[in-house]
Design an enzyme around this catalytic site. Structure first.
Site, PDB file in Angstrom:
ATOM      1  N   ALA A  29      16.274  16.927 -39.642  1.00 31.38           N
ATOM      2  CA  ALA A  29      17.566  16.404 -40.083  1.00 31.38           C
ATOM      3  C   ALA A  29      17.515  14.881 -40.140  1.00 31.38           C
ATOM      4  O   ALA A  29      17.000  14.241 -39.222  1.00 31.38           O
ATOM      5  CB  ALA A  29      18.663  16.853 -39.115  1.00 31.38           C
ATOM      6  N   TYR A  30      18.041  14.333 -41.215  1.00 31.34           N
ATOM      7  CA  TYR A  30      18.105  12.877 -41.352  1.00 31.34           C
ATOM      8  C   TYR A  30      19.461  12.408 -40.862  1.00 31.34           C
ATOM      9  O   TYR A  30      20.499  12.916 -41.268  1.00 31.34           O
ATOM     10  CB  TYR A  30      17.830  12.457 -42.800  1.00 31.34           C
ATOM     11  CG  TYR A  30      16.361  12.589 -43.098  1.00 31.34           C
ATOM     12  CD1 TYR A  30      15.501  11.527 -42.903  1.00 31.34           C
ATOM     13  CD2 TYR A  30      15.820  13.812 -43.490  1.00 31.34           C
ATOM     14  CE1 TYR A  30      14.135  11.656 -43.101  1.00 31.34           C
ATOM     15  CE2 TYR A  30      14.464  13.954 -43.699  1.00 31.34           C
ATOM     16  CZ  TYR A  30      13.629  12.875 -43.501  1.00 31.34           C
ATOM     17  OH  TYR A  30      12.285  13.012 -43.692  1.00 31.34           O
TER      18      TYR A  30
END
Length: 165
Positions: A29-30
């Site tokens: 996840a960014y």
């Protein structure tokens, strides 16, 4: 600080599977991104997690800072993701002195298979296995950051250009 130097390729066929030495499931996840930097959290096999900061404009070579973090913190950070949380299984294959990482995507990118090879310097020329296809190193569409923050699934998985939709 470590320097990440890697090349990316599409994978053709399953010839690599018999050469696999390890595998791990990832949720990636960014948390933040800018033109020349990103912050991501990666949860590996649901058991451990890392926070990674990458800085640099080039796709082949960037500065990378990576830290182990508590799994509970990583889960909370993943809930704050910008865009899509990437799901993939990473397989490692040894080939002529290089470790190839083959990412088999699930979720929104189900069916996409990409290989990466990390090198000691940009001039290195690793021997390409016969299951390696087109090089996509400079193609921003194959950047995990772009895949997470822009929906590239139709184009990358199904070959449909978003311009034709």
């Amino acid at each position: 600080m470590a320097k990440e130097i890697e090349r990316k390729f599409k994978v053709v066929g399953d010839g690599w599977r018999s050469q696999t030495v390890s595998s791990s499931s990832f949720r990636q996840a960014y948390i933040a991104s800018g033109e020349d930097r990103s912050v991501r959290v990666r949860i590996m096999d649901g058991e451990r997690a890392k926070l990674t900061i990458k800085v640099g404009r080039q796709f082949m070579s960037r500065d990378e800072f990576e830290y182990e973090i508590p799994l509970a913190d990583a889960e909370q950070l993943a809930d704050c993701a910008v865009g899509v949380v990437l799901e993939k299984t990473r397989y490692e294959v040894e080939h002529h002195g290089y470790t190839w990482e083959i990412d088999v995507y699930g979720g929104a990118y189900q069916g996409l298979v990409i290989a990466e090879v990390e090198m000691e310097d940009e001039a290195a020329q690793p021997d390409l296995p016969d299951w390696i296809g087109e090089e996509v190193t400079g193609d921003r569409r194959f950047s995990n950051l772009v895949m997470a923050t822009e929906d590239m699934s139709s184009e990358l998985v199904h070959g449909v250009s978003s311009a034709s939709l």
